[in-house]
Write an enzyme that holds these catalytic residues in place. Structure first.
Site, PDB file in Angstrom:
ATOM      1  N   HIS A 128      61.226  15.944  49.018  1.00 24.89           N
ATOM      2  CA  HIS A 128      61.393  15.265  50.315  1.00 24.89           C
ATOM      3  C   HIS A 128      60.690  13.909  50.284  1.00 24.89           C
ATOM      4  CE1 HIS A 128      61.548  19.636  51.584  1.00 24.89           C
ATOM      5  NE2 HIS A 128      62.664  19.179  52.105  1.00 24.89           N
ATOM      6  N   GLN A 166      72.249  27.562  60.707  1.00 23.48           N
ATOM      7  CA  GLN A 166      72.734  27.521  59.329  1.00 23.48           C
ATOM      8  C   GLN A 166      72.248  28.704  58.497  1.00 23.48           C
ATOM      9  OE1 GLN A 166      70.596  23.658  58.641  1.00 23.48           O
ATOM     10  NE2 GLN A 166      70.394  24.435  56.559  1.00 23.48           N
ATOM     11  N   GLY A 172      69.005  15.133  49.414  1.00 24.18           N
ATOM     12  CA  GLY A 172      68.669  15.464  48.031  1.00 24.18           C
ATOM     13  C   GLY A 172      69.844  16.123  47.318  1.00 24.18           C
ATOM     14  N   SER A 227      61.874  23.077  45.625  1.00 23.70           N
ATOM     15  CA  SER A 227      62.525  23.673  46.793  1.00 23.70           C
ATOM     16  C   SER A 227      61.432  24.269  47.675  1.00 23.70           C
ATOM     17  CB  SER A 227      63.468  24.788  46.327  1.00 23.70           C
ATOM     18  OG  SER A 227      63.800  25.629  47.408  1.00 23.70           O
TER      19      SER A 227
HETATM   20  O1  PAF Z   1      68.873  20.427  53.454  1.00 23.18           O
HETATM   21  C1  PAF Z   1      68.258  20.804  54.460  1.00 23.18           C
HETATM   22  O2  PAF Z   1      67.030  20.902  54.481  1.00 23.18           O
HETATM   23  C2  PAF Z   1      69.057  21.172  55.703  1.00 23.18           C
HETATM   24  O3  PAF Z   1      70.241  21.795  55.387  1.00 23.18           O
HETATM   25  C3  PAF Z   1      69.287  19.972  56.644  1.00 23.18           C
HETATM   26  C4  PAF Z   1      70.174  18.914  56.000  1.00 23.18           C
HETATM   27  C5  PAF Z   1      67.964  19.371  57.046  1.00 23.18           C
HETATM   28  C6  PAF Z   1      70.004  20.466  57.901  1.00 23.18           C
HETATM   29  O4  PAF Z   1      69.248  21.423  58.581  1.00 23.18           O
END
Ligand code: PAF
Length: 282
Positions: A37, A61, A147, A185
């Site tokens: 990040h 998600q 990423g 990760s």
């Molecule tokens: O890649 C992630 O961390 C997530 O899928 C994102 C793009 C922040 C959406 O919640």
């Protein structure tokens, strides 16, 4: 650096930046920030006047309740890191702020969102598009930084940007790896010491397969990677697909597409932790 928790506060900051004609970079994250990040934030800070980082574990998600419950949350440490990287604004809303009502919008961009992660995590990319489209609407960024570890996510978001006509550029950023090759990760923190030791075998097989692919077919290369990883006790390949890097459709010949990527998901250990990675063939 400012930390805002509401959409109204975020929009007020954005309106002020726009008035001053400042360019805006957005780095969407789910927190538990690591060097991967950080590389996105550093790039955004170098390319924009203002960098907004969102920290939000997006419930829509996650298709697995345990995964959502266990997802690491480290907002204080995240903000310290972001401050040191010169981020301008952190947007860290509560779930009720983002979804006061259930989000009933549905997004569909086959095959990008139906293959691989899309097939094994039903609804996952719809949730990603729901949150990312909201973040784009609230932040109105010139550029959004993502990423390449989530290679498929970038293809889906690019399709969504085109479909919805968001006037912004998606900036894909290279995977950051540990010294032993393991892709960074947030989920790596959930690995036990033993699992952490075997996990680098994933990248080892992927990188060895690049040379192998020069003298072998797509099918043989898939088999080589899968067998090599499955040969490590504690690792089990869920899928390994070799795809057209733009459409994500499977390829059967190396000549079938200009850009070809291998995308993998592996179960690691007893829990198990699901690790994803990918490699460029051409
Ligand atoms: O890649 C992630 O961390 C997530 O899928 C994102 C793009 C922040 C959406 O919640």
């Amino acid at each position: 650096m400012e930390i805002v928790h509401t959409i109204a506060d975020l929009k007020a900051r954005i309106a002020a930046f726009k008035k001053e004609k400042k360019t805006i970079g957005l780095v969407p994250t789910m927190g538990a920030l690591h060097r991967g990040h950080a590389s996105l934030v550093i790039r955004s800070v170098s390319e924009n006047d203002v960098t907004v980082v969102s920290v939000f574990v997006n419930p829509t998600q996650f298709n697995d309740k345990n995964d959502l419950a266990n997802y690491p949350r480290t907002l204080d440490a995240d903000c310290k890191l972001l401050e040191s990287l010169n981020a301008t604004v952190v947007f860290a809303p509560a779930a009720e702020e983002i979804y006061p009502e259930p989000d009933t919008r549905s997004f569909s961009y086959p095959p990008t969102d139906t293959v691989m992660e899309g097939a094994f995590r039903p609804g996952h990319f719809n949730g990603v598009c729901q949150i990312v489209s909201k973040l784009f609407m609230f932040t109105e960024p010139d550029r959004a930084y993502l990423g390449e570890k989530d290679f498929q996510q970038i293809a889906v978001i690019k399709a969504m940007v085109k479909d919805q006509g968001f006037p912004l550029q998606i900036v894909p950023c290279p995977i950051v790896r540990e010294e032993d090759g393991l892709a960074l990760s947030s989920r790596n923190t959930l690995l036990t010491a033993e699992e952490r030791q075997i996990a680098p075998a994933i990248f080892k097989a992927l990188s060895e397969s690049v040379d192998y692919s020069k003298t072998h077919t797509v099918e043989e290369t898939k088999t080589m990677v899968t067998n090599q990883i499955n040969g490590v006790e504690g690792l089990e390949v869920q899928y390994y697909e070799i795809v057209n890097a733009e459409t994500l459709a499977s390829v059967s010949q190396w000549t079938e597409a200009e850009h070809i990527q291998g995308c993998i998901t592996v179960f690691c250990g007893h829990t198990p932790i699901r690790l994803i990675d990918n490699i460029k063939y051409k």
